[in-house]
Write an enzyme that holds these catalytic residues in place. Structure first.
Site, short mmCIF file in Angstrom:
data_model
loop_
_atom_site.label_atom_id
_atom_site.label_comp_id
_atom_site.label_asym_id
_atom_site.label_seq_id
_atom_site.Cartn_x
_atom_site.Cartn_y
_atom_site.Cartn_z
N HIS A 1 40.26 -10.48 26.11
CA HIS A 1 39.00 -10.34 25.37
C HIS A 1 37.88 -11.14 26.05
CE1 HIS A 1 41.45 -8.96 21.68
NE2 HIS A 1 41.36 -8.07 22.64
N ARG B 1 27.35 19.32 22.05
CA ARG B 1 28.68 19.93 22.07
C ARG B 1 29.24 19.89 20.65
NH1 ARG B 1 33.18 17.18 25.64
NH2 ARG B 1 33.22 15.67 23.94
N ASP C 1 38.33 17.29 32.06
CA ASP C 1 39.40 18.16 31.56
C ASP C 1 39.79 19.21 32.60
OD1 ASP C 1 40.41 17.43 29.00
OD2 ASP C 1 38.39 17.74 28.23
N ARG D 1 45.03 13.50 31.31
CA ARG D 1 44.03 12.55 31.81
C ARG D 1 44.30 11.13 31.32
NH1 ARG D 1 38.72 14.94 28.75
NH2 ARG D 1 37.80 12.88 28.92
N CYS E 1 28.96 17.80 33.74
CA CYS E 1 28.88 16.64 32.84
C CYS E 1 30.14 15.78 32.87
CB CYS E 1 28.55 17.07 31.42
SG CYS E 1 29.83 18.08 30.67
C1 PEP Z 1 34.98 16.69 30.51
O1 PEP Z 1 36.05 17.14 30.09
O2 PEP Z 1 34.70 16.57 31.71
C2 PEP Z 1 33.95 16.24 29.55
C3 PEP Z 1 32.74 15.90 29.95
O3 PEP Z 1 34.28 16.17 28.25
P1 PEP Z 1 35.16 14.99 27.61
O4 PEP Z 1 35.33 13.93 28.64
O5 PEP Z 1 34.40 14.54 26.41
O6 PEP Z 1 36.43 15.69 27.25
MG MG Z 2 36.37 17.66 28.02
#
Ligand code: PEP
Ligand code: MG
Length: 636
Positions: free
Chosen positions: A302, A437, A556, A566, A598
């Site tokens: 921490h 989203r 993803d 992931r 993104c």
């Molecule tokens: C992704 O999957 O790259 C994304 C931007 O969405 P998240 O990380 O929120 O799943």
């Molecule tokens: Mg995603």
């Protein structure tokens, strides 16, 4: 409640009296019977986080457990403990791969297990492992000592070792009052920083204080318990959490008049500490500290988390260092140089100046548009998750929001229509260009109050847009709130986890029906998809006919391309793999509608030139990366 002859006799004696009273009491009696004679319900949970089941998730788990009236116990190997007490649960020392049994007995036992299972799954999946940071190359000539990087930066200053002085002032406060005051302080700190990683540190300390303090009658009993319990952590995975035990003791003692003072020099210094407490980071922040060397801790302690949040250049290194000696602390290269030569000092200062100049330049230019060296404008948007991060994004130079992760509204309980509408309205007021989203739960994003059917592979199950099949009412309310909040703004609505054209078409039809039902005009809104599932790559021609835009979610997409979770604690994917770039190339060749990116890859310095070469002209990244990424675009 335990099962014993005394309990049974007690119950039977009262059965007679209560039976003749009234219905309400009979119901009470039945529930008492249920409590005494019901079999415990159990389930087995496995620790998947590489950090183990450590203090912060345990505290969140116990906070939820305490809201249920039934008794809850956790068993591991030969030990059974109260699952509502942080300290007891921690004493099981559960590490990655360990499975423990949770037994619930009594009123609402089934509900408790259901909620705790969902909570535990989410806690494990969201518990990020703190990896050591990549060290940059250096050309120092002197002997270097290796150090693990907590937070980057370069400092050259005299060493100052951590010492504390305790003064005792007369104080009228009782031990119980001191505990209450400390609990209130921690509660306030938690509430104020609830949305950040730091917040859960205070929740964890509060739960720990509750579990050890409320069972102690005096300060010395409490002190003994703290010493005994923290000793048990030595050499375990939770070793670095011993400072939290000392921290709650120190906080309580302060209220009893035992003030602890840490002396700091009035000139820039590098602070060396074996036992810097999390709460002392706040004091340190207001001194002339140039850097910190922690001698006994872990990257996810921490104290380390709070140093990172405070932006203080810091490392972990257990080498013996002499007081008052000038050193170089290079937390970019992850090295320390004792008694450095003048030449090395100059190199360090040069590195410091370059870094500072770079930061100043980035900050200064952050509101300017970023053009590539060839003069092509690149739009830099932000990934945000609530109003605070949207405001931070504006301050960091974002030109809009490329991804509003709406899950933040749904974290603890289902938000009402009004709460959602107001939250969207305040975010929409900040920028003209906004992509929202819709709720993306499932897989790594569990919600405690949405019970999805058991799935052997949740990452391949009901996620994102697929929620339309199981919880259309939640999506209906969200879309209604979004449409109502958008008014005349051309907000972009984006659906996650889309894998087929039909899914998108059905969802858009569903959205149009909602707009009709509530008499809202949505003709100015745009509807698009996240490209996260590889099937979309092969369906782009058909998608081009129906969507208004695409945003590539490389986090993803990479996971599904490689079939590696992931959040998997052992398996890793390379986000810069040529496979990922081939997928992006395919998208850029086939898509006829605007494409943005993104996923995390968009802020990756090494990937940026390739993304630009592929023709990507809109990036959506975390607010803290905006200024630097804009500068990198200018030089790409
Ligand atoms: C992704 O999957 O790259 C994304 C931007 O969405 P998240 O990380 O929120 O799943
Ligand atoms: Mg995603």
């Amino acid at each position: 409640m335990g099962f014993s002859i005394t309990n049974i006799c007690y119950t039977l004696r009262h059965t007679y009296t209560l039976c003749i009273v009234n219905t309400q009491k009979r119901i009470l009696l039945m529930s008492l019977f249920k409590t005494l004679f019901s079999k415990p319900l159990s389930l087995t949970m496995s620790v998947t986080s590489a950090n183990g089941f450590h203090l912060r998730p345990v505290a969140q788990f116990c906070t939820l457990a305490k809201t249920f009236p039934c008794s809850l116990t956790a068993s591991f190997k030969d030990k059974t403990v109260d699952a509502k007490a942080v300290n007891a649960l921690l004493s099981l020392s559960l590490e990655q791969g360990d499975s423990f049994r949770l037994d619930a007995k009594g009123n609402k036992a089934d509900k408790a297990l259901e909620a705790l299972e969902a909570c535990f799954t989410a806690l494990m999946q969201n518990d990020k492992e703190q990896h050591s940071q990549k060290k940059s190359a250096h050309h120092y000539l002197g002997k270097t000592i290796e150090a693990a990087i907590i937070f980057r930066g370069v400092a050259v200053a005299c060493l100052h070792h951590h010492t504390r002085q305790e003064h005792h002032n007369k104080n009228e406060c009782t031990f119980k009052e001191a505990l209450d005051k400390s609990m209130d302080e921690l509660e306030r700190l938690y509430i104020n920083q609830k949305e950040e990683e730091n917040g859960t540190i205070y929740l964890a300390q509060k739960e720990l204080l509750f579990s050890l303090g409320s069972t102690s009658a005096t300060l010395s009993e409490f002190e003994q318990k703290i010493q005994k319990e923290s000793q048990k952590l030595i050499g375990t995975m939770l070793d670095s959490k011993r400072s939290d035990y000392q921290d709650i003791l120190q906080r309580t003692k302060t209220h009893l008049g035992f003030n602890t003072e840490v002396i700091f020099p009035d000139v820039p210094f590098i602070f060396v500490s074996k036992h810097l407490l999390p709460s002392e980071v706040d004091t340190l922040k207001h001194t002339k500290v140039a850097g910190v060397i922690l001698q006994e801790t872990a990257l996810n302690s921490h104290t380390a988390i709070l140093l990172r949040a405070a932006g203080i250049c810091a490392v972990i290194c257990d080498a013996a260092l002499t007081q008052n000696e000038t050193i170089i602390l290079d937390a970019n290269a992850g090295v320390i140089l004792q008694n450095p030569s003048q030449e090395d000092v100059e190199k360090a200062l040069q590195r410091q100046t370059t870094e500072q100049a770079q930061k100043t330049r980035n900050a200064h230019n952050r509101f300017q548009r970023a053009y590539t060296a060839e003069g092509k404008p690149i739009q830099v948007l932000a990934n945000v998750s609530d109003l605070a991060s949207a405001e931070a994004a504006k301050e960091q130079g974002a030109e809009g929001i490329g991804l509003l992760r709406s899950e933040f509204l749904f974290k603890n309980e289902k938000p009402s229509f009004l709460i959602q509408k107001e939250a969207y309205e305040s975010i929409f007021a900040l920028f003209d260009d906004i992509t929202v989203r819709t709720l993306d739960v499932g897989g790594d994003k569990a919600l405690p109050y949405i019970t999805l059917p058991y799935e052997a592979n949740p990452f391949l199950g009901v996620r994102g847009i697929r929620l339309l099949q199981t919880h259309p009412e939640i999506l209906e309310e969200q879309l209604h709130a979004l449409f109502a909040a958008a008014q005349n703004k051309p907000i972009k609505i984006m659906f996650p986890m889309v894998s087929s054209v039909e899914e998108f078409v059905n969802m858009k039809r569903f959205a149009q029906e909602i707009a009709k039902k509530y008499a809202l005009d949505i003709s100015h809104l745009r509807f698009g998809i996240m490209i996260e599932v590889p099937s979309v790559l092969f369906l782009l021609e058909a998608f081009n006919e129906v969507v208004d835009f695409y945003s590539i979610g490389t986090n993803d997409l990479t996971q599904y391309l490689f079939a590696i979770e992931r959040t998997h604690p052992l398996l890793r994917t390379d986000e810069c793999s040529p496979v990922v770039f081939s997928a992006l190339e395919m998208i850029m060749q086939k898509a006829t509608k605007p494409v943005s990116i993104c996923g995390e890859l968009a802020a990756n310095k090494d990937a940026l030139p390739i993304l630009l070469k592929l023709g990507i002209a809109t990036l959506s990244i975390s607010p803290s990366s905006i200024a630097q990424t804009k500068e990198e675009i200018r030089h790409a």
